[in-house]
Scaffold this active site. Structure first.
Site, PDB file in Angstrom:
ATOM      1  N   ARG A  23       1.071  -1.133   0.143  1.00  0.00           N
ATOM      2  CA  ARG A  23      -0.300   0.306  -0.009  1.00  0.00           C
ATOM      3  C   ARG A  23       0.925   0.854   0.208  1.00  0.00           C
ATOM      4  NH1 ARG A  23      -2.804  -1.328   5.329  1.00  0.00           N
ATOM      5  NH2 ARG A  23      -0.823  -1.599   5.866  1.00  0.00           N
ATOM      6  N   GLU A  28       6.222   6.587  12.025  1.00  0.00           N
ATOM      7  CA  GLU A  28       5.781   7.377  13.711  1.00  0.00           C
ATOM      8  C   GLU A  28       6.799   8.604  13.622  1.00  0.00           C
ATOM      9  OE1 GLU A  28       6.660   6.082  17.779  1.00  0.00           O
ATOM     10  OE2 GLU A  28       4.693   5.536  17.474  1.00  0.00           O
ATOM     11  N   GLN A  46       3.528  24.708  18.398  1.00  0.00           N
ATOM     12  CA  GLN A  46       3.502  24.963  17.459  1.00  0.00           C
ATOM     13  C   GLN A  46       4.335  24.128  15.904  1.00  0.00           C
ATOM     14  OE1 GLN A  46       4.074  29.613  16.918  1.00  0.00           O
ATOM     15  NE2 GLN A  46       4.305  29.212  14.955  1.00  0.00           N
ATOM     16  N   ASP A  47       3.321  24.167  15.123  1.00  0.00           N
ATOM     17  CA  ASP A  47       3.636  23.223  14.062  1.00  0.00           C
ATOM     18  C   ASP A  47       3.620  24.498  12.636  1.00  0.00           C
ATOM     19  OD1 ASP A  47       3.984  21.432  15.202  1.00  0.00           O
ATOM     20  OD2 ASP A  47       2.257  19.577  13.850  1.00  0.00           O
ATOM     21  N   ASN A  48       4.630  24.302  11.813  1.00  0.00           N
ATOM     22  CA  ASN A  48       4.670  25.233  11.007  1.00  0.00           C
ATOM     23  C   ASN A  48       5.105  24.588   9.668  1.00  0.00           C
ATOM     24  OD1 ASN A  48       4.632  27.574  12.504  1.00  0.00           O
ATOM     25  ND2 ASN A  48       6.477  27.734  12.958  1.00  0.00           N
ATOM     26  N   ARG A  59      15.504  30.093   2.159  1.00  0.00           N
ATOM     27  CA  ARG A  59      15.243  30.544   3.384  1.00  0.00           C
ATOM     28  C   ARG A  59      15.833  30.368   4.990  1.00  0.00           C
ATOM     29  NH1 ARG A  59       9.270  30.280   2.535  1.00  0.00           N
ATOM     30  NH2 ARG A  59       8.452  29.274   1.016  1.00  0.00           N
ATOM     31  N   HIS A  62      17.839  32.069  10.209  1.00  0.00           N
ATOM     32  CA  HIS A  62      16.748  32.162  10.636  1.00  0.00           C
ATOM     33  C   HIS A  62      16.590  32.076  12.277  1.00  0.00           C
ATOM     34  CE1 HIS A  62      14.175  32.754   7.202  1.00  0.00           C
ATOM     35  NE2 HIS A  62      14.502  33.633   7.716  1.00  0.00           N
ATOM     36  N   LYS A  72      13.782  23.737  17.179  1.00  0.00           N
ATOM     37  CA  LYS A  72      13.177  23.284  16.335  1.00  0.00           C
ATOM     38  C   LYS A  72      13.506  21.653  15.759  1.00  0.00           C
ATOM     39  CE  LYS A  72      13.028  27.609  13.970  1.00  0.00           C
ATOM     40  NZ  LYS A  72      13.787  28.894  12.054  1.00  0.00           N
ATOM     41  N   HIS A 119      19.009  28.860  11.854  1.00  0.00           N
ATOM     42  CA  HIS A 119      18.492  27.152  10.808  1.00  0.00           C
ATOM     43  C   HIS A 119      18.128  27.596   9.677  1.00  0.00           C
ATOM     44  CE1 HIS A 119      14.787  25.176   9.260  1.00  0.00           C
ATOM     45  NE2 HIS A 119      15.930  24.368   9.293  1.00  0.00           N
ATOM     46  N   TYR A 132       7.662  21.975  10.450  1.00  0.00           N
ATOM     47  CA  TYR A 132       8.333  22.169  11.829  1.00  0.00           C
ATOM     48  C   TYR A 132       7.215  22.228  12.910  1.00  0.00           C
ATOM     49  CZ  TYR A 132       9.625  27.188  10.658  1.00  0.00           C
ATOM     50  OH  TYR A 132       9.222  27.585  10.467  1.00  0.00           O
ATOM     51  N   LYS A 167      13.603  39.753   2.519  1.00  0.00           N
ATOM     52  CA  LYS A 167      13.896  39.762   4.292  1.00  0.00           C
ATOM     53  C   LYS A 167      15.401  38.942   4.255  1.00  0.00           C
ATOM     54  CE  LYS A 167      12.680  37.311   8.254  1.00  0.00           C
ATOM     55  NZ  LYS A 167      11.618  36.741   9.012  1.00  0.00           N
ATOM     56  N   ASP A 168      15.196  38.079   3.620  1.00  0.00           N
ATOM     57  CA  ASP A 168      16.948  37.177   3.931  1.00  0.00           C
ATOM     58  C   ASP A 168      17.723  37.651   2.850  1.00  0.00           C
ATOM     59  OD1 ASP A 168      15.701  35.242   5.077  1.00  0.00           O
ATOM     60  OD2 ASP A 168      15.166  34.102   3.416  1.00  0.00           O
TER      61      ASP A 168
END
Length: 178
Positions: A23, A28, A46-48, A59, A62, A72, A119, A132, A167-168
């Site tokens: 399948r 996990e 928090q999840d982003n 990216r 930061h 993270k 990161h 993350y 920004k970067d």
């Protein structure tokens, strides 16, 4: 789950067990008890997620400054990235050193980036999604962005002209922030 230490204290590569059958596969990707057994007792709040259309999208770098630092747990759920952590903890034996790990939807690897590390990542193909977890809420007042090509770090991104946000692209050098 396998846990591989890197040269930077606290930065580890986690690889979950993957179960394949006709399948598809199952793994996990997060288990608080398993991580605690590996020495990671971080409580995530928090999840982003981010999505990048093109290869070469960069990216970073930061982090959140004190007292709003964030740890993270980063994974790539679609495509491939070169994920980078830079140690900017002044009391660390690896201060200003970096590690890079390829994370992909295929290898299921995750990178745990502790508080006090910058990161960033660059996409290695088109159509990339990164997910993350963080252990502190975002604070715009404590947001820190450092140049991706800062000579203080000498990161080998293997990309000459990355696609950057404003920004970067306008980020300061570490010596101007530290």
């Amino acid at each position: 789950m396998d846990c591989l230490a890197t040269k930077i204290p606290g930065v580890v590569v986690l690889t979950p067990r993957v179960f394949n059958d006709a399948r598809g596969w199952f793994c996990e990707s997060y288990n608080e008890q398993t991580l605690a057994q590996l020495g990671i007792t971080t409580k995530f709040v928090q999840d982003n997620r981010s999505w990048s259309a093109k290869a070469g999208t960069l990216r970073g770098l930061h982090m959140q400054a004190a007292p709003c630092e964030q740890a993270k747990l980063v994974s790539c759920t679609r495509g491939r990235i070169l994920d980078v952590a830079v140690d900017v903890r002044r009391d660390s034996p690896t201060y200003l050193q970096w590690v890079a790990v390829e994370l992909s939807a295929e290898n299921h690897k995750q990178l745990f980036v502790p508080r006090g590390c910058l990161h960033g990542f660059v996409t290695l193909c088109d159509e990339v999604e990164v997910a993350y977890k963080v252990d502190a809420f975002y604070s715009a007042a404590h947001d820190v962005t450092v140049r991706w090509d800062d000579p203080a770090f000498g990161i080998d991104w293997d990309v000459a002209a990355p696609i950057l946000s404003d920004k970067d692209a306008n980020a300061k050098a570490w010596e101007d922030i530290a």
